[in-house]
Design a protein around this motif. Structure first.
Motif, mmCIF file in Angstrom:
data_model
loop_
_atom_site.group_PDB
_atom_site.id
_atom_site.type_symbol
_atom_site.label_atom_id
_atom_site.label_comp_id
_atom_site.label_asym_id
_atom_site.label_seq_id
_atom_site.Cartn_x
_atom_site.Cartn_y
_atom_site.Cartn_z
ATOM 1 N N TYR A 47 -25.468 -20.893 -1.957
ATOM 2 C CA TYR A 47 -25.959 -19.819 -2.322
ATOM 3 C C TYR A 47 -25.026 -18.726 -3.011
ATOM 4 O O TYR A 47 -25.297 -18.212 -4.262
ATOM 5 C CB TYR A 47 -26.654 -19.170 -1.089
ATOM 6 N N GLY A 48 -23.918 -18.537 -2.472
ATOM 7 C CA GLY A 48 -22.875 -17.818 -3.006
ATOM 8 C C GLY A 48 -22.304 -18.553 -4.072
ATOM 9 O O GLY A 48 -22.132 -17.672 -5.005
ATOM 10 N N LEU A 49 -22.476 -19.617 -4.436
ATOM 11 C CA LEU A 49 -21.761 -20.083 -5.666
ATOM 12 C C LEU A 49 -22.842 -20.077 -6.902
ATOM 13 O O LEU A 49 -22.268 -19.865 -7.842
ATOM 14 C CB LEU A 49 -21.514 -21.576 -5.659
ATOM 15 N N VAL A 50 -24.185 -20.149 -6.463
ATOM 16 C CA VAL A 50 -25.062 -20.052 -7.695
ATOM 17 C C VAL A 50 -25.567 -18.543 -7.931
ATOM 18 O O VAL A 50 -26.014 -18.241 -8.894
ATOM 19 C CB VAL A 50 -26.321 -20.897 -7.264
ATOM 20 N N VAL A 51 -25.359 -17.513 -7.067
ATOM 21 C CA VAL A 51 -26.032 -16.314 -7.009
ATOM 22 C C VAL A 51 -24.927 -15.426 -7.810
ATOM 23 O O VAL A 51 -23.718 -15.473 -7.650
ATOM 24 C CB VAL A 51 -26.292 -15.505 -5.625
ATOM 25 N N ASP A 52 -25.513 -14.504 -8.709
ATOM 26 C CA ASP A 52 -24.749 -13.576 -9.838
ATOM 27 C C ASP A 52 -24.207 -12.446 -8.497
ATOM 28 O O ASP A 52 -24.927 -11.957 -7.941
ATOM 29 C CB ASP A 52 -25.338 -13.005 -10.810
ATOM 30 N N GLN A 53 -22.930 -12.419 -8.603
ATOM 31 C CA GLN A 53 -22.510 -11.614 -7.453
ATOM 32 C C GLN A 53 -22.683 -9.912 -7.667
ATOM 33 O O GLN A 53 -22.679 -9.369 -6.900
ATOM 34 C CB GLN A 53 -20.852 -11.637 -7.527
ATOM 35 N N GLN A 54 -23.014 -9.758 -8.825
ATOM 36 C CA GLN A 54 -23.657 -8.311 -9.422
ATOM 37 C C GLN A 54 -24.850 -8.060 -9.188
ATOM 38 O O GLN A 54 -25.706 -7.155 -9.386
ATOM 39 C CB GLN A 54 -22.989 -8.193 -10.623
ATOM 40 N N SER A 55 -26.013 -9.210 -8.828
ATOM 41 C CA SER A 55 -27.158 -9.094 -8.941
ATOM 42 C C SER A 55 -27.830 -8.450 -7.450
ATOM 43 O O SER A 55 -27.172 -8.595 -6.444
ATOM 44 C CB SER A 55 -28.078 -10.299 -9.242
ATOM 45 N N SER A 56 -29.018 -8.029 -7.484
ATOM 46 C CA SER A 56 -29.681 -7.592 -6.205
ATOM 47 C C SER A 56 -29.958 -8.661 -5.289
ATOM 48 O O SER A 56 -30.128 -8.637 -4.060
ATOM 49 C CB SER A 56 -30.855 -6.853 -6.383
ATOM 50 N N ALA A 57 -30.091 -9.982 -5.744
ATOM 51 C CA ALA A 57 -29.990 -10.977 -5.048
ATOM 52 C C ALA A 57 -28.818 -11.357 -4.167
ATOM 53 O O ALA A 57 -28.925 -12.021 -3.077
ATOM 54 C CB ALA A 57 -30.235 -12.499 -6.038
ATOM 55 N N ASN A 58 -27.862 -10.772 -4.332
ATOM 56 C CA ASN A 58 -26.657 -11.128 -3.726
ATOM 57 C C ASN A 58 -26.617 -9.728 -2.725
ATOM 58 O O ASN A 58 -25.880 -8.758 -2.642
ATOM 59 C CB ASN A 58 -25.224 -10.608 -4.212
ATOM 60 N N PHE A 59 -27.629 -10.125 -1.462
ATOM 61 C CA PHE A 59 -27.823 -8.835 -0.604
ATOM 62 C C PHE A 59 -27.001 -8.935 0.579
ATOM 63 O O PHE A 59 -27.085 -7.819 1.406
ATOM 64 C CB PHE A 59 -29.467 -9.283 -0.227
#
Length: 167
Positions: A108-120
């Motif tokens: 998940y950490g590899l695919v999520v944009d670190q600046q998006s709200s999905a990085n909760f």
């Protein structure tokens, strides 16, 4: 002639299955990390510690991005590990399933944009690679460590005098 010597500490450590001891150590480590995430100085930029999300700029040991949610998750996982360490079967499940969860979190950490709200949680690159190591380590511990305590197991891990036997 052999003499048997036993103490409370040897009964607690030597007679506990290796998988249970591993789950206890992992659980205690998560508890320590969870507490340290709330300690200013050990957690840099402590004033920016957010409840959740990528906006938290607090960094455990100056490296790992943390938030209140992240710290609470560590505390919860640590408590579960300590509680489940009392049963070898549950300790194994904790290590294997917890490890798998960490491997999923790594992906998940590899695919999520670190600046998006999905990085909760929040996650940064250092967290991602730590999660890979934790996940692999926990799964391996859960799968390879014995769930039963026997004299042979004790002798393998602690030498021929394990369990208090003195020759």
């Amino acid at each position: 002639m052999s003499t048997t010597k036993s103490s409370t500490s040897s009964r607690l450590s030597v007679h506990r299955p290796a998988v249970s001891r591993a789950a206890l150590v992992v659980g205690l480590a998560f508890l320590v990390v969870g507490v340290l995430g709330f300690v200013p100085g050990i957690t840099t930029n402590y004033g920016s510690l957010a409840g959740a999300g990528h906006h938290s700029m607090a960094m455990l040991l100056g490296v790992f991005q943390v938030s209140v949610l992240h710290n609470l998750l560590h505390l919860g996982l640590g408590l579960v590990g300590v509680l489940l360490s009392h049963s070898a079967t549950l300790a194994k499940a904790y290590l294997v399933l917890g490890g798998i969860a960490y491997l999923v979190l790594w992906i998940y950490g590899l695919v999520v944009d670190q600046q998006s709200s999905a990085n909760f949680v929040p996650l940064n690159t250092a967290d991602d690679w730590l999660h890979l190591g934790l996940g692999l380590g926990m799964v391996v511990l859960g799968l390879v460590l014995p769930r039963r305590y026997t004299e042979a197991t004790a002798a393998t891990y602690h030498g021929p005098t394990a369990g208090g036997r003195i020759q």
